[in-house]
Design a protein around this motif. Structure first.
Motif: not given
Lengths: 452, 478
Positions: B20-23, B97-102, B152-164
């Motif tokens: 899951a991901d949420i924006r 696969p993609v590198k999971i980042v905060k 915007q904030i992107f969060v994913s069930s893989e652990g990503a948290y990205i604020e732009q």
């Protein structure tokens, strides 16, 4: 109190108590769903709820506006304050006619709201898609397309007493079919739109698309040149939309771009062609007011080939020394399009069926859809574009061969000056801004310039 | 921001989502538009909400809401839609696969758009409008300026948290001349609402709108009396702004892998550039090098991460004329075992991301516009897109400039109007024999690229320099 009544009461209260000289609030709410498929698989499935309030103020003769999709009282009042701040920075607009005063809007003869559409959910759309895919697969074909439905609330209220709203539903199917593994080649289309989704017969539409795709095989070459054409309503709808965008609104007309400019009262198209806009006709997507709250009425654009007039919003109507015809677009529109525009276009049907048009043709090109039509020259409404999803050669009264997609460059005005016949059945077609209910057309000359 | 993103994400996974991901997205758009000197639209539009994308039983679902109280309901709806998608889904979706980042990312700028008053913007546009008005013979003027601020904030069930925090702006002018028989218009700095960039107000100041307004108005009037050209095969030289849309339509869209694989077949169309052509198809001459690069500074598609959390990157799409890559998503990259190009973008919170053109660029060559013209005996130099249409496989197109000049013996001579050119995509790009160099290369921003059902408009960038094409069919008559 229901959600709808709460929203309407809130914007009416805010309009009634504002300190702005003039205030206009518009509301656009939607509850929407879409199921999209390709290659006989569902690849996108979504729902969306949103509600946007747009506020315009006219204060100290200055205009300002602000929109927000937060629909609580505090957020709307903040938007009013922002609009006032923006207006204070603006230059005075002495020619601005002001927002709409209290005026009755005509009642529609048929409700634009259908429970069948409003209550359709993801499971129901899934069932419809299943019917389509089972039918198409059963005939050995594959499908791509989308089924969508939505419920919409549209309202306009001003502190000059105008308070109008409409709750409506809309549904749509877009479908193309091709042989397995030949995506995008030999396609056949089916398109349907309407207020009541229970009228959508998915099996019939799927079979229609397959029937066209089945014939759309081994395309034959034809030389570039002028051909007689038979255009289905889908193809006519897009041409009419471009004729409207390039000719039937005040900004094109008064700048001299429109083919109608300087020719009101003159014969500009074939006498078989009559075109009008009517926001009250429920056989299209009727809405009895525009986005300034001005009541809609029927506006004759071309009658029996004669140029009759164009549409206005309040700004352009006043500038032209007249008044709005009720054709203001929403502030939330795509910026490419200027307001005003006709949004409920009609072309008068004739007497021939599509079958009659084909059986009476010695040699013609049958076009099911046009694609990527764009402006070339405004003066004669010349456009270029491609045919798509079924182009066929008609010889001696029969569809004989599939043709490849053809590029055309053609003045729509000149094409509509030599009309052989007009179809008796009209169809509602979806356009960029609004809808067009149109018949098929058989035209004497249409200029194809190449193929894919 | 009232949405509890992590709780919603946890709920989606708890009830069965394999991914899951949420924006969360908050957009604030300012628009200023003048028609004939009058302010027709001066507005701010704010939109905020969340879009939840889930994989359940190997299929996608998506739900979006603007209502902070409806977050959990939206999660349920996204799962319901995924459940329905799984009814007709042959193969479970796999994600490369993609590198999971905060991480955090902000658009670099010099002058903060939030600190530029409407008054200052109005004054600049009015001055540019006056410059157009000063030219006799102009029958209609339009001037517009847009600011787009997106948090915007992107969060994913893989652990990503990205604020732009992305800021974009631009402006454009159009002058129209009509004399009763003929209608001509010119745009500045380019058509499609002008030129936009991911930047601060310094971008708008750099456009030189006032001088540009006068020049485009003068050219619109001059075009009324310009010649038309004869039909036939010609050498054509396209300026940087006209090449922007040429690259966009005949390369950018053609290389979106979702389109190539058929997802857009019913609407935006498919592509002739099928997967069997990767690595062996000569898309263009050796002068044609195309990249996708959303890491470029100032590009209208420049971001730190795309809407799947993939970091911005540069990818060669066409190398020395050979097709080597597509624009991809995590799903399509996994399907064809190709690089992920950070190309998934959504039109705000309410839409599911699609593969979109990012900054797709024609890389600079080693020529110059002056050299190309001097080296052309008989040809046409064309500027600024006016006509543009391409078929649903991105093959057969017809384009035309707002203004053109005949080239005779190495010099631009007569002004030409109503010129158009037609070709087939690979034939056209294979006829390219020169591209101007880096010092003439310019990054343009187009804020109106449409795709998808429901429709999605995104902002795209294209870096181009003038280029020359041989033996192209040119049409000059009506």
């Amino acid at each position: 109190m229901k959600e709808k009544e709460k929203k309407l009461q809130l914007i009416n209260e805010i309009a009634d108590t504002t300190s702005a000289d003039q205030l206009e609030i518009t509301l656009f709410s939607k509850d929407y769903g879409l199921t999209r498929f390709a290659g006989n698989q569902i690849h996108q499935n979504m729902t969306e709820e949103d509600s946007t309030i747009s506020v315009r103020v006219f204060h100290n003769s200055r205009l300002g506006s602000c929109s927000t999709n937060r629909s609580d009282r505090v957020s709307i009042l903040e938007s009013v304050d922002k609009a006032l701040t923006i207006a204070a920075l603006n230059d005075p607009l002495p020619k601005f006619p002001g927002f709409t005063e209290s005026r009755p809007v005509p009642a529609l003869k048929v409700s634009p709201y259908y429970y069948s559409t409003a209550e359709t959910d993801a499971k129901d759309r899934g069932d419809m898609v299943s019917t389509i895919l089972s039918t198409v697969k059963g005939r050995g074909f594959e499908a791509a397309g989308a089924v969508e439905n939505g419920t919409y609330l549209k309202a306009v209220c001003t502190n000059r007493g105008q308070q109008v709203h409409q709750q409506e539903t809309a549904a749509k199917l877009n479908l193309v079919v091709n042989r397995p593994g030949q995506t995008g080649f030999g396609t056949g289309p089916a398109r349907w739109m309407g207020r009541d989704i229970s009228e959508l017969d998915c099996r019939r539409e799927a079979l229609h698309a397959v029937d066209i795709s089945e014939k759309n095989i081994e395309p034959a070459h034809i030389d570039a040149g002028e051909y007689e054409v038979i255009l289905t309503p889908e193809a006519v709808g897009l041409l009419l939309y471009y004729l409207s965008w390039m000719g039937f609104h005040s900004r094109a007309f008064h700048s001299g771009q429109s083919f109608m400019a300087g020719h009101i009262g003159e014969q500009v198209l074939d006498g078989k062609i009559s075109i009008w806009d009517d926001g009250l006709d429920c056989s299209a997507y009727a809405m009895p007011f525009d986005w300034e709250g001005v009541p809609k009425k029927k506006v004759e654009l071309v009658k029996d080939g004669m140029a009759m007039g164009v549409v206005y919003d309040s700004v352009t109507g006043t500038a032209a020394g007249g008044a709005s015809t009720g054709h203001a677009l929403s502030l939330l529109r795509d910026r490419y399009y200027s307001s005003p525009l006709p949004t409920n276009l009609f072309m008068k049907p004739g007497e021939e069926s599509l079958g009659d048009m084909i059986s009476s043709a010695k040699k013609a090109v049958l076009v099911h859809s046009f694609w990527y039509v764009r402006e070339v020259h405004w003066g004669k409404a010349t456009v270029t574009g491609m045919t798509r999803d079924g182009t066929f050669l008609v010889e001696n009264g029969k569809v004989t061969r599939a043709l490849p997609n053809l590029r055309f460059t053609q003045s729509i005005v000149e094409a509509l000056q030599n009309v052989i016949s007009v179809g008796r059945d009209s169809k509602l077609t979806d356009q960029y801004n609004g809808v067009a209910r149109v018949p098929a057309l058989k035209l004497a000359n249409f200029n194809f310039v190449g193929t894919s | 921001m009232d949405f509890q993103l992590q709780k919603l994400l946890d709920h989606a996974v708890a009830v069965g989502a394999s991914y899951a991901d949420i924006r969360w997205v908050h957009r604030s758009n300012d628009l200023l538009q003048l028609w004939d000197g009058d302010i027709d639209n001066i507005s701010t539009t704010e939109s905020e909400g969340i879009g939840i994308r889930v994989l359940l039983n190997g299929a996608w679902g998506f739900a979006a809401t603007n209502n902070p109280r409806h977050g959990f309901r939206a999660v349920e709806k996204s799962l319901e839609t995924a459940q329905e998608s799984a009814r007709w889904h042959n193969k479970p979706v796999e994600l490369a696969p993609v590198k999971i980042v905060k991480a955090e990312w902000r658009t670099p700028f010099e002058i903060d758009l939030r600190k530029v008053s409407f008054r200052e913007r109005i004054d600049l546009l009015c001055e540019a409008d006056e410059a157009m008005k000063s030219v006799e013979g102009i029958s209609q003027r339009k001037a517009s300026m847009g600011f787009f601020l997106t948090d915007q904030i992107f969060v994913s069930s893989e652990g990503a948290y990205i604020e732009q925090n992305i800021c974009e702006c631009g402006a454009g002018l159009t002058a129209l001349a009509a004399d009763g028989n003929e209608v001509q218009h010119r745009s500045y700095p380019s058509s499609f609402q002008g030129n936009y960039a991911s930047a601060g107000y310094e971008h708008i100041l750099s456009l030189d709108l006032v001088n540009g307004g006068k020049q485009c108005a003068e050219e619109a009037v001059a075009l009324l009396k310009a010649d038309t050209c004869e039909n036939g095969e010609k050498t054509i030289i396209l300026d940087s702004s006209l090449l922007t849309l040429q690259v966009h339509e005949s390369i950018g869209h053609a290389l979106e892998l979702d389109r190539v694989l058929g997802s857009e077949a019913s609407y935006a169309g498919t592509s002739f550039a099928t997967p069997d052509k990767i690595g062996n198809f000569r898309y263009g001459s050796s002068a044609v090098n195309i990249t996708a690069d959303n890491s470029l500074s100032g590009g209208l598609a420049s971001t730190g991460y795309d809407d799947e959390g993939v970091p911005a990157t540069r990818t060669e799409l066409i190398k020395d004329g050979i097709l080597v890559n597509y624009l991809t998503s995590r799903e399509t990259a996994a399907e064809l075992n190709m690089p992920i190009t950070s190309s998934m973008r959504a039109d705000g919170w309410s839409r599911s991301p699609l593969i979109r053109i990012s900054n797709v660029n024609l890389e600079p060559g080693d020529s110059s516009l002056d050299e190309m013209i001097a080296d052309t005996e008989d040809g046409i130099f064309m500027k600024t897109t006016k006509v543009y249409s391409i078929d649903d496989k991105r093959l057969n197109f017809e384009f035309g400039p707002e203004i053109a000049w005949k080239i005779e013996n190495g010099k631009c001579t007569k002004l030409l109007k109503n010129v158009r050119y037609r070709s087939i995509t690979p034939e056209f790009w294979n006829s390219c024999d020169a591209v101007a160099g880096e010092d003439e290369w310019k990054l343009w921003g187009v804020p109106v690229c449409g795709k998808g059902e429901p429709g999605q408009i995104v902002h795209v960038g294209h870096g181009t320099a003038a280029a020359r094409f041989r033996n192209i069919q040119v049409e000059g008559s009506r």
